[in-house]
Design an enzyme around this catalytic site. Structure first.
Site, PDB file in Angstrom:
ATOM      1  N   LYS A  21      33.538  41.583  47.114  1.00  0.00           N
ATOM      2  CA  LYS A  21      33.797  42.192  46.012  1.00  0.00           C
ATOM      3  C   LYS A  21      34.509  41.294  45.315  1.00  0.00           C
ATOM      4  O   LYS A  21      34.394  39.692  45.809  1.00  0.00           O
ATOM      5  CB  LYS A  21      34.897  43.396  46.527  1.00  0.00           C
ATOM      6  CG  LYS A  21      36.452  42.959  47.272  1.00  0.00           C
ATOM      7  CD  LYS A  21      36.201  43.329  48.263  1.00  0.00           C
ATOM      8  CE  LYS A  21      38.184  42.742  49.293  1.00  0.00           C
ATOM      9  NZ  LYS A  21      38.127  44.078  50.198  1.00  0.00           N
ATOM     10  N   ARG A  51      33.133  44.641  58.341  1.00  0.00           N
ATOM     11  CA  ARG A  51      33.335  44.233  56.739  1.00  0.00           C
ATOM     12  C   ARG A  51      33.892  42.702  56.834  1.00  0.00           C
ATOM     13  O   ARG A  51      34.817  42.910  57.055  1.00  0.00           O
ATOM     14  CB  ARG A  51      33.510  45.304  57.048  1.00  0.00           C
ATOM     15  CG  ARG A  51      33.715  46.495  56.445  1.00  0.00           C
ATOM     16  CD  ARG A  51      34.520  47.768  56.025  1.00  0.00           C
ATOM     17  NE  ARG A  51      36.217  47.419  56.418  1.00  0.00           N
ATOM     18  CZ  ARG A  51      36.476  48.416  57.180  1.00  0.00           C
ATOM     19  NH1 ARG A  51      36.108  49.625  58.070  1.00  0.00           N
ATOM     20  NH2 ARG A  51      37.883  48.673  57.636  1.00  0.00           N
ATOM     21  N   TYR A  83      54.792  19.945  28.433  1.00  0.00           N
ATOM     22  CA  TYR A  83      55.463  21.300  27.502  1.00  0.00           C
ATOM     23  C   TYR A  83      57.280  21.238  28.237  1.00  0.00           C
ATOM     24  O   TYR A  83      56.760  21.425  28.914  1.00  0.00           O
ATOM     25  CB  TYR A  83      54.844  23.016  28.129  1.00  0.00           C
ATOM     26  CG  TYR A  83      53.829  22.820  26.359  1.00  0.00           C
ATOM     27  CD1 TYR A  83      53.435  22.615  25.164  1.00  0.00           C
ATOM     28  CD2 TYR A  83      52.348  23.194  27.219  1.00  0.00           C
ATOM     29  CE1 TYR A  83      52.435  23.203  24.482  1.00  0.00           C
ATOM     30  CE2 TYR A  83      51.962  23.667  26.244  1.00  0.00           C
ATOM     31  CZ  TYR A  83      51.690  23.659  25.431  1.00  0.00           C
ATOM     32  OH  TYR A  83      50.467  23.909  24.912  1.00  0.00           O
ATOM     33  N   CYS A 118      49.190  23.336  31.702  1.00  0.00           N
ATOM     34  CA  CYS A 118      48.988  23.916  30.557  1.00  0.00           C
ATOM     35  C   CYS A 118      47.997  24.813  30.843  1.00  0.00           C
ATOM     36  O   CYS A 118      47.212  24.936  31.954  1.00  0.00           O
ATOM     37  CB  CYS A 118      48.907  22.622  29.097  1.00  0.00           C
ATOM     38  SG  CYS A 118      49.791  21.253  29.374  1.00  0.00           S
ATOM     39  N   MET A 119      47.422  25.599  29.806  1.00  0.00           N
ATOM     40  CA  MET A 119      46.239  26.512  29.344  1.00  0.00           C
ATOM     41  C   MET A 119      45.001  25.746  29.844  1.00  0.00           C
ATOM     42  O   MET A 119      44.150  27.008  30.655  1.00  0.00           O
ATOM     43  CB  MET A 119      46.358  26.956  28.397  1.00  0.00           C
ATOM     44  CG  MET A 119      45.343  28.535  28.081  1.00  0.00           C
ATOM     45  SD  MET A 119      45.136  29.210  27.060  1.00  0.00           S
ATOM     46  CE  MET A 119      46.735  29.681  26.263  1.00  0.00           C
ATOM     47  N   ASP A 120      44.934  24.725  29.283  1.00  0.00           N
ATOM     48  CA  ASP A 120      42.858  24.294  29.963  1.00  0.00           C
ATOM     49  C   ASP A 120      43.596  22.382  30.505  1.00  0.00           C
ATOM     50  O   ASP A 120      42.157  22.141  30.593  1.00  0.00           O
ATOM     51  CB  ASP A 120      42.708  24.143  28.730  1.00  0.00           C
ATOM     52  CG  ASP A 120      43.294  25.314  27.673  1.00  0.00           C
ATOM     53  OD1 ASP A 120      42.800  26.484  28.639  1.00  0.00           O
ATOM     54  OD2 ASP A 120      43.383  25.121  26.441  1.00  0.00           O
TER      55      ASP A 120
HETATM   56  C1  LIG Z   1      38.498  43.418  51.250  1.00  0.00           C
HETATM   57  C2  LIG Z   1      38.386  44.675  52.392  1.00  0.00           C
HETATM   58  C3  LIG Z   1      37.495  43.571  54.297  1.00  0.00           C
HETATM   59  C4  LIG Z   1      37.449  42.592  53.935  1.00  0.00           C
HETATM   60  O1  LIG Z   1      38.474  41.913  54.155  1.00  0.00           O
HETATM   61  P1  LIG Z   1      38.323  40.264  54.883  1.00  0.00           P
HETATM   62  O2  LIG Z   1      39.592  40.135  54.864  1.00  0.00           O
HETATM   63  O3  LIG Z   1      38.255  39.543  53.800  1.00  0.00           O
HETATM   64  O4  LIG Z   1      37.728  40.436  55.869  1.00  0.00           O
HETATM   65  C5  LIG Z   1      37.704  44.802  54.511  1.00  0.00           C
HETATM   66  N1  LIG Z   1      37.892  46.656  54.734  1.00  0.00           N
HETATM   67  C6  LIG Z   1      38.007  47.006  53.924  1.00  0.00           C
HETATM   68  C7  LIG Z   1      38.553  47.672  53.506  1.00  0.00           C
HETATM   69  C8  LIG Z   1      38.301  45.803  52.199  1.00  0.00           C
HETATM   70  O5  LIG Z   1      39.443  46.185  51.424  1.00  0.00           O
END
Ligand SMILES: *Cc1c(COP(=O)(O)O)cnc(C)c1O
Length: 377
Positions: free
Chosen positions: A40, A223, A268, A314-316
């Site tokens: 993600k 996950r 700045y 700064c921004m950049d």
């Molecule tokens: C983002 C997320 C993960 C991954 O988490 P990590 O800490 O990056 O391993 C797993 N499960 C769910 C539901 C998440 O939102």
């Protein structure tokens, strides 16, 4: 957004590090437990498609994303593996998800009821794969009562427009020393699990922290997110069972060098005044690149030496105090190793009073991602 291909600022992503982190984790998992790579937020800023490609080579058998668009992006890039959207998707997109074989997370029966007419419309070519989310204590999304989960399960079984592919929960404290709340969540999930008429293909509870430190409760899929990028999910609290290899470096070059006299101000607000004659370098990175203003006072590596960020970011651009005159074009490392010194994303996060997840996610698409190749097996 325009990517800056004609300035020296770049993120270097080491695909071999990602591959190694995933392979190490897969070695620890039983054969029956799959690793799905969490990619993600553009692969935590590392680049979604590149990370997914390497993850697949390393043995990941599916992907998790936060929103439907990210899942569609993976499909467009040609990935055919299972993909789970971890967040809540509006039921109006049920057909879009079903036809692209994208699995959705669901936490109410109302959601199923709202998606049903969408799935009964024309041109739906597949049933929609559902993962029931259980809120065992995270307090974010999911079923909180067994009875509600049981009813939703019964509803789903009555409608062939859906198929139940998974059941999952998410832990709030898997990265902490104290395991009391974690164990409470495990118990709540085990109890909720009984509500289903039969177990779906995937039962999964583990983010990186859970898989690294509580692998006994992994279920048959993990996950795996932040750790695949080589970052310790606990910050520095718990040690992972194998060394994680950070994949990301952030480098650029000095674009301007000058000497200023004692009392002269920089940036700045004129908040910084030189104590004596000082050499100042200008670095082409700013908060528009994701290098926050609060990093004033932190340091970068210039030619392998720590140099303080002086005056406001700064921004950049930002300015650093150099130990001596250095030429324009000298290498600057914001994250990574130069010579005997290192700046980690954890160092940056600690200084900025946040977590490394937030630092990498904020790295702007203006900074090009350059990929170092994987080694073949
Ligand atoms: C983002 C997320 C993960 C991954 O988490 P990590 O800490 O990056 O391993 C797993 N499960 C769910 C539901 C998440 O939102």
């Amino acid at each position: 957004m325009i990517s800056g291909l004609h300035r020296p600022t770049k993120l270097v992503i080491d695909r071999q590090a990602i591959k190694a982190n995933i392979q190490q984790e897969i070695q620890r998992l039983p054969q029956t437990t799959e690793l799905w790579a969490v990619v993600k937020a553009d692969g935590y800023g590392h680049g979604m498609v590149a990370v997914a490609t390497t993850a697949k080579h390393a043995g990941a058998t599916g992907f998790c994303v936060a929103i439907l668009d990210e899942a569609l992006g993976l499909r467009q890039a040609g990935f055919t593996e299972p993909i789970l959207v971890l967040g809540i998707t509006s039921p109006e997109y049920a057909k879009l998800a079903a036809n692209a074989h994208i699995s959705l997370s669901v936490g109410t029966q109302d959601w199923l009821a709202a998606a049903l007419p969408v799935l009964q419309s024309d041109n739906v070519t597949a049933s929609l794969a559902i993962h029931f989310a259980v809120d065992s204590g995270m307090g974010r999304i999911g079923f909180r009562e067994s009875a509600a989960l049981q009813q939703a399960d019964a509803y789903l079984q009555q409608h062939q427009e859906f198929n139940l592919e998974g059941l999952f929960t998410h832990f709030a404290t898997a990265d902490e020393q104290d395991t009391a709340y974690f164990e409470q969540q495990v118990a709540a999930f085990q109890q909720m699990r009984q509500a289903l008429a039969s177990e779906p293909r995937y039962v999964h509870v583990s983010n990186s922290a859970t898989s690294l430190w509580h692998d006994a409760c992994n279920g048959n899929m993990v996950r795996f997110g932040v750790a695949l990028y080589g970052l310790n999910p606990s910050g520095a609290v718990l040690q992972p069972p194998y060394p994680l290899q950070p994949a990301l470096s952030f480098t650029t070059e000095l674009v301007f060098v000058k000497q200023i006299q004692a009392g002269a101000a920089v940036s700045y607000g004129a908040t910084y005044h030189a104590q004596q004659a000082e050499w100042i370098g200008t670095v082409p990175v700013g908060y528009a690149d994701g290098w926050q203003r609060r990093l004033q006072g932190f340091h970068v590596l210039v030619d392998g030496q720590y140099c303080e960020i002086i005056g406001r970011v700064c921004m950049d651009q930002l300015m650093v105090r150099l130990p001596n005159k250095l030429p324009v074009g000298t290498k600057v490392t914001l994250v990574g190793v130069d010579g005997s010194r290192t700046i980690t994303l954890q160092d940056v996060a600690t200084y900025a009073k946040t977590i490394h997840y937030e630092i990498t996610c904020n790295l702007s698409p203006r900074v090009p991602r350059v990929y170092l190749p994987e080694k073949s097996m």
